[in-house]
Design a protein around this motif. Structure first.
Motif, PDB file in Angstrom:
ATOM      1  N   ASN A  37      -9.481  -4.173   0.525  1.00 29.76           N
ATOM      2  CA  ASN A  37      -8.766  -5.234  -0.188  1.00 29.76           C
ATOM      3  C   ASN A  37      -9.609  -6.500  -0.281  1.00 29.76           C
ATOM      4  N   HIS A  55      -6.646   4.387  -3.237  1.00 30.17           N
ATOM      5  CA  HIS A  55      -6.215   2.986  -3.189  1.00 30.17           C
ATOM      6  C   HIS A  55      -7.298   2.088  -3.794  1.00 30.17           C
ATOM      7  N   LYS A  56      -8.527   2.321  -3.426  1.00 26.89           N
ATOM      8  CA  LYS A  56      -9.632   1.509  -3.925  1.00 26.89           C
ATOM      9  C   LYS A  56      -9.760   1.630  -5.438  1.00 26.89           C
ATOM     10  N   VAL A  72       0.576   1.411   6.470  1.00 27.79           N
ATOM     11  CA  VAL A  72      -0.454   2.341   6.939  1.00 27.79           C
ATOM     12  C   VAL A  72      -0.501   2.336   8.465  1.00 27.79           C
ATOM     13  N   TYR A 125      -8.335  -0.334   5.177  1.00 30.56           N
ATOM     14  CA  TYR A 125      -7.635  -0.776   3.968  1.00 30.56           C
ATOM     15  C   TYR A 125      -7.813  -2.275   3.746  1.00 30.56           C
ATOM     16  N   LEU A 140      -7.487   6.312   1.058  1.00 29.15           N
ATOM     17  CA  LEU A 140      -8.232   5.062   0.974  1.00 29.15           C
ATOM     18  C   LEU A 140      -9.014   4.986  -0.333  1.00 29.15           C
ATOM     19  N   ILE A 196       0.858  -1.187   0.000  1.00 31.56           N
ATOM     20  CA  ILE A 196       0.000   0.000   0.000  1.00 31.56           C
ATOM     21  C   ILE A 196       0.899   1.244   0.000  1.00 31.56           C
ATOM     22  N   GLY A 235       1.329   3.867   1.509  1.00 32.06           N
ATOM     23  CA  GLY A 235       0.890   4.496   2.752  1.00 32.06           C
ATOM     24  C   GLY A 235       1.906   5.441   3.357  1.00 32.06           C
TER      25      GLY A 235
END
Length: 335
Positions: free
Chosen positions: A220, A183-184, A208, A216, A180, A167, A169
């Motif tokens: 995932n 990331h998604k 993170v 997170y 977030l 990640i 992070g």
């Protein structure tokens, strides 16, 4: 949920080698088996000029350092003996794909994995592939690497293919951490492209803050289910929050991460990595204590490895306990 898988990192990048031989590695596999580890993933079988065995393919492309012990044969034989599934990690040149020559990285790995399948494919424990090239966001060039390698590996041996991304992070990228939502969005795009050539995704959990980790992990897990991928999590057992690079993690932090992973709905917890940071035979004394704390948490008798670190003595204890466990299981099955 328990930790049931671990990476093996002896062709190392940023942690020291343990310099173990056959006796030490067998003791470590016994220690893994004792706590329920059923999967090992060799994080890379070659990195720059080092490899787990003397590869003709790598030697024809690079000035390789001789491998005095065939670690791949050793790891596969120990996995056969102790009923553990082994995932084979690919070669990382440390330069071609980093410098944009992605096709060169792919071509070397195609030849390398063909050599490995021909030489070691008879082992029953050879049950997975691991593509060692890690990313933290959508990268069209690496998508092509995954597609080419994934399809090639499936053609050689149709067994599960694993990746372990990280990640983006704040612990590693303090100046520009990914939110977030970013990331998604990024990993939704990645999964859409690789779902036909990758089977398992195990995100590293260390980049993170602990307070946001569950969010997170939940994203995932949901993305994996959306694209019908198997969602594991890579629970790091080393500590990113201290100045030393890298000691074993502290026990309360590991408990927090395991709890977050369990609540997020992942299918399996693996770790990076047992032998350095959690083993009773680790070069780090704190790892030996961590092993005992983990044993206590899952109802196993600790080895008191933090007090007594003699490999032979602890190996004998583990051997006796494994034999007793097998005997107990056989007796129950005959009732």
């Amino acid at each position: 949920m328990k930790i049931t898988g671990t990476f093996i990192d002896e062709i190392t990048h940023d942690i020291p080698s343990s310099n173990w031989g056959e006796r030490e590695w067998e003791a470590d596999f016994q220690a893994m088996k004792y706590i329920g580890i059923d999967t090992v993933i060799i994080i890379r079988n070659g990195y720059r000029n080092l490899a787990t065995f003397n590869s003709k393919v790598l030697s024809s492309n690079f000035d390789m350092i001789n491998a005095p012990i065939d670690l791949l044969e050793l790891f596969l034989s120990l996995s056969d003996k102790y009923g553990i599934n082994l995932f084979f990690g690919t070669y990382d040149s440390g330069k071609y794909w980093m410098n944009g020559d992605y096709q060169r990285e792919v071509d070397i790995n195609k030849a390398f994995t063909e050599e490995v399948n021909d030489k070691y494919g008879h082992h029953p424990s050879f049950q997975g592939w691991y593509i060692s090239h890690e990313i933290d966001t959508y990268n069209p060039d690496v998508m092509n690497v995954y597609r080419q390698l994934g399809n090639h590996l499936k053609g050689l041996r149709d067994i599960p293919i694993l990746i372990s991304p990280y990640i983006h992070g704040k612990k590693q990228f303090a100046e520009d951490p990914t939110s977030l939502e970013q990331h998604k969005e990024s990993w939704d795009k990645v999964f859409a492209e690789i779902r036909d050539c990758v089977d398992i995704v195990a995100f590293q959990d260390g980049n993170v803050d602990y307070a946001e980790l569950y969010d997170y992990l939940l994203v995932n897990s949901k993305l994996a289910k959306k694209y019908q991928l198997t969602g594991w999590t890579n629970v790091e057992t080393f500590d990113r929050d201290v100045l030393i690079k890298f000691p074993p993690i502290n026990w309360p932090a590991l408990c927090h991460k395991m709890d977050a992973a369990t609540r997020s709905g992942v299918d399996k917890m693996i770790t990076f990595e047992f032998s350095h940071f959690m083993s009773p035979f680790s070069i780090y004394p704190a790892a030996r204590h961590l092993y005992d704390r983990y044993c206590e948490s899952v109802g196993l008798t600790p080895l008191n490895a933090g007090v007594e670190s003699d490999t032979i003595r602890l190996g004998e204890i583990l051997s006796d306990r494994l034999e007793n466990s097998i005997a107990d299981t056989s007796a129950l099955s005959n009732m």
